[in-house]
Motif scaffolding. Structure first.
Motif: not given
Length: 173
Positions: A33, A40, A44, A156
Motif C-alpha cells: 500500500w 485497507y 476490512s 484498489f
C-alpha cells in the motif's frame, strides 16, 4: 507440528478477531500500500466492517490456535457462485491469515483441510479463492490441490499497481 484448534468466531469474539486480523495482516502485507495499509485495515478490519461480516449468515469466521496460542483466522463465504457452479455448490475461501511466527509450520495445510471439511458438510462441489499473483500463497494453494483457472485485478487505487494482480484458483471436490 503444533496442536491445531480451529473454532468458530461469532460477533461476541469481534475484538479477538479484530486483533488477530490486524496483527496477521501487519506481519505480511503493509508493503502493498501507498499508505502503509491504513485504508485497507479500516475498510476490512474496523469494528463496523467486522460486525457487518460477522452478522452475515453467508460468512463463516474461524479463529486458528496453535498450541493454544491464537495465530490466525479463516474466513469462508459459504454460498458463493463460481463459474458454472451455483451458490449452493460453491464455497469461497476468502482469507487464511496467519501471524509471521505461525507461517511455515504446517498450520495453513491443516486450515485448508478444515475448509474442505466445511465444504463437504455443506455438500459443495468446488472451493475457490483469489490469491495474489506476487505471493508465495499461490505455490501453497497449488501444493494443496488448487489449480489456477483465471485472473483478477484488484480495483484498489490505494494499492501499488504491481501488486493488484490475482490468480483465481479452485479445487473440485
Amino acid at each position: 507440528m503444533p496442536e491445531i484448534r480451529i473454532t468458530p468466531c461469532t460477533v461476541t469474539g469481534l475484538y479477538t478477531l479484530q486483533d488477530i486480523a490486524i496483527r496477521s495482516y501487519n506481519d505480511h502485507y503493509l508493503y502493498l500500500w501507498f499508505d502503509g495499509g491504513d485504508w485497507y485495515l479500516d475498510r476490512s478490519f474496523s469494528e463496523e466492517a467486522l460486525r457487518d461480516e460477522l452478522t452475515d449468515p453467508n460468512a463463516a469466521f474461524y479463529l486458528i490456535y496453535a498450541d493454544e496460542e491464537l495465530v490466525g483466522f479463516l474466513k469462508l463465504n459459504l454460498h458463493k457462485a463460481f463459474e458454472d457452479y451455483p451458490a449452493e455448490e460453491a464455497l469461497e475461501l476468502e482469507r487464511i491469515y496467519l501471524t509471521k511466527e505461525a507461517s511455515g509450520r504446517g498450520i495453513g495445510r491443516e486450515v485448508v483441510k478444515f475448509a474442505i471439511s466445511i465444504a463437504a458438510k455443506y455438500n459443495k462441489r468446488v472451493i475457490w479463492l483469489k490469491a495474489m499473483d506476487s505471493s508465495r500463497s499461490v505455490d501453497f494453494y497449488e501444493q494443496n490441490g488448487f489449480v489456477k483457472c483465471g485472473t483478477y485485478t484488484l480495483p484498489f487505487e490505494q494499492m501499488k499497481p504491481e501488486y493488484r494482480g490475482m490468480y483465481v484458483m479452485k479445487v473440485v471436490l
